[in-house]
Design an enzyme around this catalytic site. Sequence first.
Site, short mmCIF file in Angstrom:
data_model
loop_
_atom_site.label_atom_id
_atom_site.label_comp_id
_atom_site.label_asym_id
_atom_site.label_seq_id
_atom_site.Cartn_x
_atom_site.Cartn_y
_atom_site.Cartn_z
N HIS A 121 29.60 32.36 41.21
CA HIS A 121 30.33 31.88 40.04
C HIS A 121 29.59 30.64 39.54
O HIS A 121 28.98 29.91 40.33
CB HIS A 121 31.74 31.51 40.50
CG HIS A 121 32.71 31.19 39.42
ND1 HIS A 121 32.70 29.99 38.74
CD2 HIS A 121 33.74 31.90 38.90
CE1 HIS A 121 33.69 29.98 37.86
NE2 HIS A 121 34.34 31.13 37.93
N ASP A 126 32.22 28.91 48.83
CA ASP A 126 33.17 28.97 47.73
C ASP A 126 34.21 30.01 48.11
O ASP A 126 33.94 31.22 48.04
CB ASP A 126 32.43 29.35 46.45
CG ASP A 126 33.37 29.73 45.31
OD1 ASP A 126 34.61 29.68 45.50
OD2 ASP A 126 32.87 30.08 44.23
N GLN A 160 38.07 33.00 45.98
CA GLN A 160 38.58 34.38 45.95
C GLN A 160 38.92 34.89 47.35
O GLN A 160 39.26 36.06 47.50
CB GLN A 160 37.53 35.31 45.31
CG GLN A 160 37.16 34.96 43.90
CD GLN A 160 38.31 35.17 42.91
OE1 GLN A 160 39.23 35.94 43.16
NE2 GLN A 160 38.24 34.48 41.79
N LYS A 214 44.97 30.13 42.42
CA LYS A 214 44.68 31.55 42.66
C LYS A 214 45.45 32.08 43.86
O LYS A 214 45.33 33.25 44.21
CB LYS A 214 43.17 31.75 42.88
CG LYS A 214 42.32 31.45 41.64
CD LYS A 214 40.89 31.81 41.87
CE LYS A 214 39.91 31.11 40.94
NZ LYS A 214 39.93 31.63 39.56
N CYS A 264 32.28 34.17 34.31
CA CYS A 264 31.56 32.97 34.79
C CYS A 264 30.47 33.34 35.79
O CYS A 264 30.20 32.59 36.73
CB CYS A 264 32.50 31.93 35.39
SG CYS A 264 33.59 31.20 34.18
#
Lengths: 127, 411
Positions: free
Chosen positions: B127, B203, B206, B229, B369
């Site tokens: 991303h 990261d 998700q 999220k 993104c």
Amino acid sequence: MGDDLYREQILEHYKNPHHFGELPDADITQEGDNPLCGDVITLYLKLDDGRLGDVRFRGRGCAISQASASMLTDLIVGKPLKELKTFPTKDLLEELGIQISPARMKCATLSVNTLRVALNGDSGEED
Amino acid sequence: MIETRALNVEAVRADFPILGRRINGKPLVYLDSAATSQKPAAVIDAMDDYYRRYNANPHRGVYAISEEATAAYEGARQRVARFINAGSPKEVIFTRNTTEAINLVRYSWGRANIGAGDGILLTEMEHHSNLVPWQLLASEVSARLEFLCIDDDGLLQLDGLERKLDGVRLLAITHQSNTLGTINPIRAIAEAAHRAGALVLVDGAQAVPHMPVDVQELGVDFYAFSGHKMCGPTGIGVLWARRALLEAMPPFLGGGDMIKRVKLTEASWNDLPWKFEAGTPSVAEGIGLGAAVDYLAQFGMDAVRAHERTLVGYAMEKLQDVPGITLYGPRDPEVHGGAVSFTLPNIHPHDLATLVDREGIAVRAGHHCTQPLMDRLGVAATTRASFYVYNRTDEVDQLVDGIQKAQKVFA
């Protein structure tokens, strides 16, 4: 889906765009894009004694952006450049004849913004 | 202690007020949880309760409601720490979101530890939030960027990993691709990175919402994620890092709360985690995140992952029958998290998203993104459907119906 946004005329312009292609002897060639959606168009303008003698465009992207480019070419061909330099966005939106949501406005106005960049060096976009 | 509860989708749906909405006369089918999840009433109520009953600036206030606010905010930190199995709540830094967490590492650890010629290893599927900060750091300190490539199934190509790690100080990698859904084998990659002397930043935006994440078991050094999220509010995110690293790192933002003692020309820093939390924090948002963690923990993240694996498997199966469709990401649902990206011939993703919106279906269209990944896939944009605890397989069916209607419009 009974969709006014994708009414017949817009789909027709999208599937069979008017003035689609290139002008090898264009006086002005101008690219425009919406990086966020990936819509791109290139305008080819042939000038003729203060008027837009001929126009072509190439592009790819969503139906709204490509149909709007096709409709714009119909509106501007043969018109005095002086007039086209200040071609109002609303005239194109009226021709599209649909309610454009804020999220899709960039798609609808890509062609006319590109035209103004071609003739004035900047899109004069109000946002 | 949190009561456990089976993940019954109908009961879960009743927890989310927004799912009662109708869009264009149709029930909302929300398939964009990878962008932001919906919020259960428990989260909304927790934040509302703070504002209505004990709104006060936490830390240092000696009156009752400030102490209540402090207890709730710091209690949320403890719950988050348990949720990801952090060694201590002191390792849980609240930030604004994943992006800010990654930028914290860039400014604080990165500037102090990455120099001219050093390598930063990333992947093609990052991303922008885990790419642009490293581009900026690399140009600032003359470091070099290296990339792990993906194969045509959207899996990382790891055969050249050892060689690519040569001279690398930091490997920054997504746990789960927001576009492809690919779940990366973080533990194995982290081991290789450590053997090569590199630190590992993950990261997890998700991943933490969708699967069990144990930062110690993963063996990584920095782990970033966002509250919004994972059923929580916007405006709160987390940087987890190993304590020794955080102790050694200089502060990120300067200001109130992050100091121990301030004189006119110098200051000393507060203890962890507050050393990295300058200014009045996002109190309501922190409390909301704590409630979100409690909400997810009652199901257990194994159950959340199992539910999404079912949805993704079903979606891949149904979507592949759509004429002309191109599906991206791994075929194997075991390594494919709850997001499915696809393109159709002759229908731009924005047109598709607009048309299915008429049916009440919310999907995302665009580059998500991940523009370098779009370049790698050779497309300008994709349509993405992403799933969460409240989605049902019949919503996949509705999406497929919507796609077929759109195909008729464009036929």
